[in-house]
Design a protein around this motif. Structure first.
Motif, PDB file in Angstrom:
ATOM      1  N   THR A   1      -2.441   0.942  -0.513  1.00 29.19           N
ATOM      2  CA  THR A   1      -2.761  -0.226  -1.328  1.00 29.19           C
ATOM      3  C   THR A   1      -2.749  -1.465  -0.443  1.00 29.19           C
ATOM      4  OG1 THR A   1      -0.448  -0.571  -1.924  1.00 29.19           O
ATOM      5  CG2 THR A   1      -1.765   0.774  -3.423  1.00 29.19           C
ATOM      6  N   PHE A   2      -3.381  -2.533  -0.935  1.00 23.38           N
ATOM      7  CA  PHE A   2      -3.364  -3.786  -0.189  1.00 23.38           C
ATOM      8  C   PHE A   2      -3.537  -4.953  -1.137  1.00 23.38           C
ATOM      9  CE2 PHE A   2      -7.863  -3.040  -0.523  1.00 23.38           C
ATOM     10  CZ  PHE A   2      -8.438  -4.302  -0.577  1.00 23.38           C
TER      11      PHE A   2
ATOM     12  N   HIS B   1     -11.277   1.946   1.651  1.00 22.45           N
ATOM     13  CA  HIS B   1     -10.293   2.839   2.258  1.00 22.45           C
ATOM     14  C   HIS B   1      -8.928   2.793   1.573  1.00 22.45           C
ATOM     15  CE1 HIS B   1     -13.208   3.293   5.446  1.00 22.45           C
ATOM     16  NE2 HIS B   1     -13.290   1.981   5.515  1.00 22.45           N
ATOM     17  N   ALA B   2      -8.705   1.787   0.750  1.00 26.38           N
ATOM     18  CA  ALA B   2      -7.412   1.630   0.086  1.00 26.38           C
ATOM     19  C   ALA B   2      -7.638   0.973  -1.273  1.00 26.38           C
ATOM     20  CB  ALA B   2      -6.476   0.783   0.943  1.00 26.38           C
ATOM     21  N   ARG B   3      -6.629   1.033  -2.121  1.00 24.25           N
ATOM     22  CA  ARG B   3      -6.732   0.486  -3.481  1.00 24.25           C
ATOM     23  C   ARG B   3      -6.178  -0.932  -3.514  1.00 24.25           C
ATOM     24  NH1 ARG B   3      -3.151   0.753  -7.946  1.00 24.25           N
ATOM     25  NH2 ARG B   3      -1.768   1.999  -6.670  1.00 24.25           N
ATOM     26  N   PRO B   4      -7.014  -1.926  -3.867  1.00 21.28           N
ATOM     27  CA  PRO B   4      -6.510  -3.298  -3.982  1.00 21.28           C
ATOM     28  C   PRO B   4      -5.609  -3.428  -5.204  1.00 21.28           C
ATOM     29  CG  PRO B   4      -8.789  -3.204  -4.683  1.00 21.28           C
ATOM     30  CD  PRO B   4      -8.443  -1.839  -4.171  1.00 21.28           C
ATOM     31  N   VAL B   5      -4.506  -4.162  -5.058  1.00 18.08           N
ATOM     32  CA  VAL B   5      -3.578  -4.334  -6.178  1.00 18.08           C
ATOM     33  C   VAL B   5      -3.363  -5.794  -6.544  1.00 18.08           C
ATOM     34  CG1 VAL B   5      -2.379  -2.155  -5.805  1.00 18.08           C
ATOM     35  CG2 VAL B   5      -1.585  -4.214  -4.625  1.00 18.08           C
ATOM     36  N   ALA B   6      -3.697  -6.725  -5.625  1.00 18.87           N
ATOM     37  CA  ALA B   6      -3.472  -8.144  -5.899  1.00 18.87           C
ATOM     38  C   ALA B   6      -4.431  -8.991  -5.081  1.00 18.87           C
ATOM     39  CB  ALA B   6      -2.037  -8.528  -5.564  1.00 18.87           C
ATOM     40  N   VAL B   7      -4.632 -10.223  -5.560  1.00 15.75           N
ATOM     41  CA  VAL B   7      -5.443 -11.196  -4.835  1.00 15.75           C
ATOM     42  C   VAL B   7      -4.737 -12.540  -4.924  1.00 15.75           C
ATOM     43  CG1 VAL B   7      -6.924 -11.619  -6.848  1.00 15.75           C
ATOM     44  CG2 VAL B   7      -7.734 -12.239  -4.580  1.00 15.75           C
TER      45      VAL B   7
END
Length: 82
Positions: A27-28, A52-58
């Motif tokens: 995650t990132f 390549h990864a799952r976004p969890v926050a911005v």
């Protein structure tokens, strides 16, 4: 003979369980995803990372840019304002 059976590893073969294991996914969080001019690379980098990864926050200074980025991910991200 029983000891040999106890030492054998247990292997789970149900593929649906593997697909649901969110703890094993990378995650990132994306920081600085909008902006004018040549400094707007944060959004592109974050979109590339999402392959390549799952976004969890911005996190973004401009709430509109953060919300537009979040829209691209079905509004599932936690949005922070810097």
């Amino acid at each position: 003979m029983a000891a040999a059976g106890a030492a054998a590893p247990f292997v789970w073969t149900d593929r649906s369980t593997v697909a649901e294991d969110l703890n094993s996914q990378l995650t990132f969080a994306a920081i600085g995803v909008g902006g004018p001019g040549s400094f707007a690379r944060g959004g592109k980098i974050a979109r590339d990372a999402a392959k390549h990864a799952r976004p969890v926050a911005v996190c973004e200074v401009d709430r509109n840019h953060a919300n537009m980025f979040n829209d691209e991910f079905d509004n599932k991200l936690t949005v922070y304002k810097d």
